[in-house]
Design an enzyme around this catalytic site. Sequence first.
Site, PDB file in Angstrom:
ATOM      1  CD  GLU A   1      -3.095  -1.020   0.276  1.00  0.00           C
ATOM      2  OE1 GLU A   1      -3.446  -2.075  -0.261  1.00  0.00           O
ATOM      3  OE2 GLU A   1      -3.611   0.068   0.010  1.00  0.00           O
TER       4      GLU A   1
HETATM    5  C1  LIG Z   1       3.319  -9.917  -0.153  1.00  0.00           C
HETATM    6  C2  LIG Z   1       3.128  -8.792  -1.111  1.00  0.00           C
HETATM    7  C3  LIG Z   1       1.867  -8.553  -1.642  1.00  0.00           C
HETATM    8  C4  LIG Z   1       1.694  -7.535  -2.569  1.00  0.00           C
HETATM    9  N1  LIG Z   1       0.460  -7.369  -3.159  1.00  0.00           N
HETATM   10  C5  LIG Z   1       0.345  -6.519  -4.213  1.00  0.00           C
HETATM   11  C6  LIG Z   1      -0.863  -6.485  -4.988  1.00  0.00           C
HETATM   12  O1  LIG Z   1      -1.832  -7.191  -4.710  1.00  0.00           O
HETATM   13  N2  LIG Z   1      -0.916  -5.658  -6.060  1.00  0.00           N
HETATM   14  C7  LIG Z   1       0.130  -4.855  -6.415  1.00  0.00           C
HETATM   15  O2  LIG Z   1       0.004  -4.132  -7.393  1.00  0.00           O
HETATM   16  N3  LIG Z   1       1.290  -4.856  -5.693  1.00  0.00           N
HETATM   17  C8  LIG Z   1       1.421  -5.679  -4.618  1.00  0.00           C
HETATM   18  N4  LIG Z   1       2.593  -5.725  -3.899  1.00  0.00           N
HETATM   19  C9  LIG Z   1       3.699  -4.863  -4.302  1.00  0.00           C
HETATM   20  C10 LIG Z   1       4.011  -3.758  -3.311  1.00  0.00           C
HETATM   21  O3  LIG Z   1       3.020  -2.776  -3.361  1.00  0.00           O
HETATM   22  C11 LIG Z   1       5.412  -3.239  -3.666  1.00  0.00           C
HETATM   23  O4  LIG Z   1       6.329  -4.244  -3.269  1.00  0.00           O
HETATM   24  C12 LIG Z   1       5.727  -1.930  -3.006  1.00  0.00           C
HETATM   25  O5  LIG Z   1       4.956  -0.896  -3.559  1.00  0.00           O
HETATM   26  C13 LIG Z   1       7.213  -1.569  -3.143  1.00  0.00           C
HETATM   27  O6  LIG Z   1       7.664  -1.703  -4.447  1.00  0.00           O
HETATM   28  P1  LIG Z   1       9.011  -2.518  -4.740  1.00  0.00           P
HETATM   29  O7  LIG Z   1       8.890  -3.834  -4.074  1.00  0.00           O
HETATM   30  O8  LIG Z   1       9.250  -2.499  -6.194  1.00  0.00           O
HETATM   31  O9  LIG Z   1      10.131  -1.706  -3.983  1.00  0.00           O
HETATM   32  P2  LIG Z   1      10.908  -0.435  -4.538  1.00  0.00           P
HETATM   33  O10 LIG Z   1       9.958   0.556  -5.085  1.00  0.00           O
HETATM   34  O11 LIG Z   1      12.023  -0.891  -5.389  1.00  0.00           O
HETATM   35  O12 LIG Z   1      11.493   0.135  -3.186  1.00  0.00           O
HETATM   36  C14 LIG Z   1      12.667  -0.373  -2.542  1.00  0.00           C
HETATM   37  C15 LIG Z   1      13.040   0.572  -1.406  1.00  0.00           C
HETATM   38  O13 LIG Z   1      13.350   1.864  -1.943  1.00  0.00           O
HETATM   39  C16 LIG Z   1      12.510   2.847  -1.386  1.00  0.00           C
HETATM   40  N5  LIG Z   1      12.179   3.829  -2.415  1.00  0.00           N
HETATM   41  C17 LIG Z   1      11.655   3.626  -3.638  1.00  0.00           C
HETATM   42  N6  LIG Z   1      11.480   4.783  -4.280  1.00  0.00           N
HETATM   43  C18 LIG Z   1      11.892   5.748  -3.448  1.00  0.00           C
HETATM   44  C19 LIG Z   1      11.961   7.169  -3.518  1.00  0.00           C
HETATM   45  N7  LIG Z   1      11.516   7.861  -4.562  1.00  0.00           N
HETATM   46  N8  LIG Z   1      12.468   7.831  -2.465  1.00  0.00           N
HETATM   47  C20 LIG Z   1      12.889   7.177  -1.360  1.00  0.00           C
HETATM   48  N9  LIG Z   1      12.845   5.850  -1.229  1.00  0.00           N
HETATM   49  C21 LIG Z   1      12.351   5.139  -2.254  1.00  0.00           C
HETATM   50  C22 LIG Z   1      11.283   2.109  -0.880  1.00  0.00           C
HETATM   51  O14 LIG Z   1      10.628   2.808   0.166  1.00  0.00           O
HETATM   52  C23 LIG Z   1      11.895   0.797  -0.416  1.00  0.00           C
HETATM   53  O15 LIG Z   1      12.402   0.940   0.877  1.00  0.00           O
HETATM   54  C24 LIG Z   1       2.782  -6.706  -2.934  1.00  0.00           C
HETATM   55  C25 LIG Z   1       4.042  -6.940  -2.371  1.00  0.00           C
HETATM   56  C26 LIG Z   1       4.228  -7.969  -1.487  1.00  0.00           C
HETATM   57  C27 LIG Z   1       5.609  -8.217  -0.958  1.00  0.00           C
END
Ligand SMILES: Cc1cc2nc3c(=O)[nH]c(=O)nc-3n(C[C@H](O)[C@H](O)[C@H](O)COP(=O)(O)OP(=O)(O)OC[C@H]3O[C@@H](n4cnc5c(N)ncnc54)[C@H](O)[C@@H]3O)c2cc1C
Length: 473
Positions: free
Chosen positions: A283
């Site tokens: 979220e």
């Molecule tokens: C169990 C699980 C269920 C999920 N369910 C869904 C679902 O149903 N539908 C869906 O669409 N998604 C889903 N997700 C995805 C989830 O919303 C994303 O994992 C999340 O938004 C983070 O994206 P990412 O994993 O690519 O991390 P990244 O975006 O790569 O982030 C990695 C780190 O970098 C930080 N970061 C990234 N950008 C910035 C910035 N601009 N400034 C500072 N820090 C930053 C983040 O805070 C984090 O700490 C799910 C994930 C999991 C693990």
Amino acid sequence: ILYFGTDAQKQKYIPGLTDGTLMGAYCLTEPGSGSDALGAKTKAVLNAEGTHYVLNGQKMWITNAGFADVFIVFAKIDGEQFTGFILDKDTPGLSLGNEEHKMGIKGSSTRQVFLTDALVPKENVLGEIGKGHLIAFNVLNIGRIKLAAACLGGAKATATQSVKYANERVQFKLPISKFGAIRYKLAQQAIRMYAVESAIYRAGEDIYRKEQELLASGLGTNEALLGAAREFAVECAMLKVEGSEVLDYVTDEGVQIYGGYGFSADYPMDRNYRDSRINRIFEGTNEINRMLAVDMILKKGLKGEIDLMGPAQAVQQELMSIPSMGESDDSAFAAEKKAIANLKKAVLMVAGTAVQKYMNSLAKEQEVLMNIADMAIKTYTAESTLLRVEKEIAAKGEEALSRQLDMARVYLSDAIDLVEKSGREAIASMTEGDEQRLMSMGLKRFTKPDLFNVKDARRRVAAGLIEANEYCY
Ligand SMILES: Cc1cc2nc3c(=O)[nH]c(=O)nc-3n(C[C@H](O)[C@H](O)[C@H](O)COP(=O)(O)OP(=O)(O)OC[C@H]3O[C@@H](n4cnc5c(N)ncnc54)[C@H](O)[C@@H]3O)c2cc1C
């Protein structure tokens, strides 16, 4: 679908989705775009006949994927216009990856969704073409306050397990709940939960009232709820952060109260600990939500929806003047209310200075944005807790609410410390010389705690839990 679907889409999907015969999944994230959701690469192209969109791409981490019947998928039409689509599970070209091996929430299905020339009827476009971001982000506002409430539910279960265990476990011939160090943990779990619960109730009521107001102004049900949630999007983002961090705090201390058994996979804290952790990630990660909350506050200020600079300047003026001793105020909770008003001044002072210093490059000063977010979150939560206790005392009397009042006071005391720390970090990074001295002086003035015996207050809070043998606030 409920908020953005056509009548035909609602009739087709909503009855099944609400009675549980259909399961839904929400497909926004991709391998290369998580936080940067609009960087999605999944592409949609209208076929030559003009009847179907052809979708190609890959969605990642999709909750419910394994048992979903309906998938909301976001894709860019012609690689440009970010748009929502409704896909049935038997859509040709839709297939699933294997179950992810997750740290926790193993009862949920999380899989990749592959779209290979997936053929989607034109009438399955959800909302307006090119307006997918409105769906994706508006739905997240509501999702965030709900996530906070869900976290609170998990925390309550964990707190109850913690106190039961502390009452049962005997060391040095005494139940460990007799030890001050354990009482501190039990109390602190409850205090943070009660505080975030107060903030959830407050934002929930605010959203409800706004929704009623919008309905009365002639808006339809869905527009009214979405509009109301948008109005309180800052609160939703702050609650997502605080709710998930309270849950992690409560769970971490739960492990500690269980000692070695907390580390055993045969005891409940193992699962609680693993299950809680995801809430800071999905979220919108807590980093993104912190920045979003501050960004929205500053944008409201720039648009004139809230007066940010006026109070910030008034605070600067106040700092130049000699502090007035003021008239003594012996109305109920005068000291606590003054402390909260001062915390707000501290937030405004730091936020106002950040805007003045960095202007358009503020987005690059993420550490300062995090400081401001933390200050705002603690202030909002502390105020919500006091408002709730005050309201309940008016109805039931102070004696019945004495422990809740203890909780509000301890939370406020902790909030003052945290606001002071974040404010100090921000001021030190933004200012120097006389300006820095003036602002530090202001911060000290706005975060001066009244000495309050938090030890005894926490003991009283813990006594209530130990006696009830469950979370009881
Ligand atoms: C169990 C699980 C269920 C999920 N369910 C869904 C679902 O149903 N539908 C869906 O669409 N998604 C889903 N997700 C995805 C989830 O919303 C994303 O994992 C999340 O938004 C983070 O994206 P990412 O994993 O690519 O991390 P990244 O975006 O790569 O982030 C990695 C780190 O970098 C930080 N970061 C990234 N950008 C910035 C910035 N601009 N400034 C500072 N820090 C930053 C983040 O805070 C984090 O700490 C799910 C994930 C999991 C693990």
